[in-house]
Design a protein around this motif. Structure first.
Motif: not given
Length: 597
Positions: A280-281, A291-293, A318-320, A336-341
């Motif tokens: 989703a964005g 700007i996109q989230l 992420t935010v771009a 910039a963003g964060m990814q988790v698994n």
């Protein structure tokens, strides 16, 4: 009365015929009869010979290729056709020699042969298939459908167990996508199904790991403009995978399958699993910036047989932002963003990945161009003991860090006139990566990679001559091994006979220096590589039959798109001996012909 009725009947028939003729003429005109039949395309054939001395051959000594592209426009219908064929096809387990036919007219396009289609990232996503497809775009509606063979059957070679990984079941797939678009808003739904034919492989060894699978995937997509400058898009996908269609059904699996909507489209067994994914964005468009989230979550083990690879078991936020300044002369983009698994806590380690990058492009005038970028990738991994969660001693938990920094830059300057042009550019990049564990005896592993290229080009337009030279430098440091690769390269290109004959010569010389350290002992090795080549291409221009040709003949000559091109190239590589590695040389020759019309 009889004559009157006969005259009225005759007039009615005449009017009917005239009306039919006019209607038929209008229909044919709409069909584009006046456009007639046109044809364009190209056919090319090439052959390559190869020989090596000092080493075993790294490719076949002889190969040939035949490729073609043909487009027939029949009364406004576009009917492109393409094919490729080669004696190298026997080296591929899946189809290599192929053809493609894609006729289209206005808002309708069909596909025949080897092609690919895109429904969504998590259903049908560019997987090649042999079959048929259609795309319809009447007005604001969008309809796509396909049916074909995604994989051909590749039997097991019992005499060569190493080839087991190439075995495959025949896989048939079909799907449909329907959508509606209006003023930037879009809504769509897609359904894709694929199933392996279990009987397509006559013999399956006991130690084989492949199984016939069946998959159904569905996606829902919505893009909506909320306000004048704000938009939102959401895509939700769900996939059901039967890992082995030969598995027996039982009451539990049957009830579970029928209670799930996707279970209506396949036969669920004990090996059936269900997955979902969402992306989703939310975006805002300003006067000089956007700007996109974005949010994306893919369930662990998410699989669709309509894609070659799906990155799963991850959640990404992420935010771009992007900026356009000074009338478009300066463009800046960041992310910039964060990814988790480990979303289901089934793994022995959790990983968090922080991603940040920025790129800037500056074009102040027609002479200068500057580009620069920075990216920082960091990973944090928490490794839990295998007996976790029953064992809770925090001293047995390891934290693992990895940092990757990358810098790149380019600066170019161009000057000259229409007759003489000069260009000089410098490209450089630096990458630094490190990782370290919190274990007491763990050492930090470093990796550094630097590359730089300085080039100059000179072009003399009246003589159709261009010269260029470059200096290349690469250096890599990792795990006790240092490698340096540097050297010059030059090239010259010249055109003759009214630019119908094009020739080119290239030469590159590089020196490689490598040093490694193991158990306190340092070893060094040096080697060099010399590579040179010659290319020749000839494309004759069509000529009029005589110098007194009419203006109409010359006009037809200019509109004639039929061209012939004959090309040849010879490449020679010489590598010197290095340490225990002997020197060798390779010679590759290519001859090709292309006819365009």
């Amino acid at each position: 009365m009889c004559k009157k009725h006969c005259c009225l009947a005759a007039l009615s028939v005449l009017l009917l015929l005239l009306t039919s003729t006019v209607a038929l003429s209008q229909a044919l005109d709409q069909l584009g009869v006046k456009k007639g039949v046109t044809m364009s395309g190209s056919i090319s054939a090439s052959t390559t010979t190869y020989t090596a001395s000092g080493i075993d051959s790294r490719r076949d000594p002889f190969a040939w290729y035949l490729n073609g592209n043909l487009n027939i426009n029949l009364f406004g219908y576009d009917m492109p056709f393409s094919f490729s064929y080669s004696n190298q096809g026997r080296n591929y387990s899946q189809p290599f020699n192929q053809f493609r036919f894609a006729p289209s007219y206005k808002w309708a396009r069909a596909y025949f042969g080897t092609t690919s289609m895109q429904f969504s990232n998590y259903t049908l996503a560019g997987h090649m298939f042999d079959g048929v497809g259609v795309e319809l775009t009447p007005g604001k509606w969008r309809v796509s459908a396909m049916y074909g063979k995604l994989l051909k059957a590749v039997p097991f070679d019992v005499l060569n167990p190493e080839s087991y990984n190439r075995a495959a079941f025949e896989r048939i797939g079909y799907g449909v996508k329907m959508g509606y678009e209006d003023n930037g808003n879009a809504y769509s739904i897609s359904l894709f199904k694929a199933k392996d034919k279990a009987s397509s492989i006559p013999y399956i060894p006991d130690d084989a790991t492949i199984t016939p699978r069946e998959n159904v995937a569905m996606a829902f997509n919505v893009r909506q403009n909320l306000l004048k400058r704000v938009f939102v898009d959401v895509e939700y996908s769900v996939s059901a995978l039967n890992r082995d269609t030969r598995s027996e059904k039982n009451a539990f699996d049957s009830s579970r399958g029928t209670s799930n909507f996707l279970g209506k489209f396949l036969s669920p067994t004990g090996s059936t699993r269900y997955f979902d994914a969402i992306q989703a964005g939310l975006g805002y468009t300003g006067n000089f910036y956007t700007i996109q989230l974005r949010y994306e979550r893919v369930a662990p083990d998410y699989v669709t047989l309509g894609a070659y690879n799906v990155v799963n078991d991850m959640r990404n936020i992420t935010v771009a932002p992007t900026f356009q300044l000074f009338g478009g002369k300066v463009n800046i983009a960041a992310n910039a963003g964060m990814q988790v698994n480990n979303l289901d806590n089934s793994k022995n380690s959790d990983a968090q990945r922080v991603v940040a990058n920025v790129n800037a492009n500056i074009v102040p005038n027609e002479h200068w161009a500057i580009n620069g970028g920075y990216s920082n990738f960091s990973n944090y991994t928490r490794v839990r003991p295998l007996i976790d969660p029953y064992f809770t001693n925090p001293l047995d938990t390891l934290d693992f860090y990895q940092v990757n920094n990358s810098y790149n830059g380019m600066i170019m300057y161009r000057t000259g006139t229409k007759q003489v042009q000069h260009s000089i550019s410098l490209n450089s990049s630096y990458q630094y990566a490190s990782d370290k564990s919190t274990a007491k005896d763990a050492a930090e592993n470093l990796s550094k990679f630097f590359t730089s290229n300085l080039s100059y080009s000179y072009s003399l337009q009246p003589q159709a001559l261009s010269l260029s030279g470059a200096l290349n430098f690469y250096r890599n440091t990792a795990a006790g091994l240092n490698t340096t690769f540097m050297g010059p390269s030059v090239s010259a290109n010249k055109q003759y006979l009214d630019k119908t004959l094009r020739t080119g010569v290239t030469a590159t010389y590089n020196i490689t220096q490598a040093s490694s350290q193991s158990t306190g002992v340092t070893s060094n090795s040096n080697s060099s590589v010399f590579n040179t080549g010659l290319t020749v291409n000839y494309s004759p221009k069509p000529k009029a039959q005589n110098d007194a040709a009419s203006a109409d003949s010359k006009r037809r000559l200019l509109n004639n798109k039929r061209t012939h091109n004959v090309g040849a190239s010879v490449m020679w590589l010489l590598r010197s001996a290095s340490g225990t590695q002997p020197g060798y040389n390779e010679l590759t020759s290519t001859l090709n012909y292309t006819y365009s019309f």
